[in-house]
Design an enzyme around this catalytic site. Sequence first.
Site, short mmCIF file in Angstrom:
data_model
loop_
_atom_site.label_atom_id
_atom_site.label_comp_id
_atom_site.label_asym_id
_atom_site.label_seq_id
_atom_site.Cartn_x
_atom_site.Cartn_y
_atom_site.Cartn_z
CG ASP A 164 3.94 -11.32 -2.20
OD1 ASP A 164 3.70 -10.90 -1.01
OD2 ASP A 164 4.89 -11.40 -2.48
CD GLU A 179 2.83 -8.50 8.20
OE1 GLU A 179 3.71 -9.46 8.14
OE2 GLU A 179 2.53 -7.88 9.05
#
Length: 383
Positions: free
Chosen positions: A97, A325
């Site tokens: 993250d 992603e």
Amino acid sequence: MYPTQKTPVRGLYFDFNYGLRVKVPKGEYRIRFVDMNDQLCLFDQVCSDNFVSSRKKYFLNLRLEVFRKDKLLFRHDFNPQGKKVLVSFSTNPVTGDVLAWIPYVERFQQEHQCEMWVQTTTHMAELLAPNYPTIHFVKHLPKTKKKIVWPQGVPKDIYATYYVGIFPANNRTHQVQNFRTAPLQQVAATILGLGNVGELKPHLLPSPNSERLIKEPYVCIGMNASSLFKHWHHPQGWRRVVGFLRKLGYRVLCIDQKPPRQRNMTGWQEPDCEDFRGNLPLQERVNLLAHADFFIGLSSGLSWLAWGTGIPVVMISGFTYPWHEFSTPYRVISYHGCTGCWNDPKAPFKKCHQKGDSRYQCSKFITPGNVIRTIFPLILKKK
């Protein structure tokens, strides 16, 4: 902690360190918050000897107006240019993250020409500081039983603070939208008010004067992740892919921090690869990845690390959709079973909702042949 910015009005202080915050002195002061982008008044009330703040804690382009008996005493439009801004990753310091979000912190700094401070874990600060020399990195806010203490190394005159993290889905105080319905990078972009700026890659460089440690062609793999539903649960998946690569003459290095937890699951077979696991500095991982032909991993931190290093990434994931992603032409997914639960707000959070043998079917249905077919163009490029 009281607001950090002084005003010409005695006893009146403000800042943007958890939304727009105002310390109002004694007397009948009318306080107004105006969203300048939407041309919408968010707060308009008479206050005395009080502390008021905006409900939203993410970025808003706000104007503060202070009146007394209908006379405007003070007005301030949000403007961080030349001021100190803090972005805290303390709510969710997961490696992937932070790597996904740090480019948007840099973009915020560039757009607003501010002095940027970032609060994250020690190992992430050590990795990112050399690669982002214009940003100051500090550790998490230390917590006590009664209050949050101002972190060591952060100036006391911070103008604005933003908390970038994964918050509960129905939390609209700290985030613009349900994080499960947006690409991971967009989480940071919206919290920081950058809009849809598109995909930004973190820049991670090998250490100066670092040398290639392995002469032979090699591939790095990452089989472990923070949650079981991120893993590749095909019983022979890793074993067959690693065996295929070794037959072609590749050395295959596992660079996970810890062994995969699937070893306790019936039928899962660990591959015959070289063990480069351990709690090592992430910069050492970058140095190793930089010379690999490619990386094979999951929707996890090591894949984001490899992507930032600049090598091709083969990502195996069924619990997310490919748009979640970063973009890679080597994304492996199967739609024959339950797929994309992470991006479904109705599905349980961090828990497979299938039962018995159907559990983790999103990755069980990803076959070794599918992965080998996906990586084959990479192998041909190297021949």
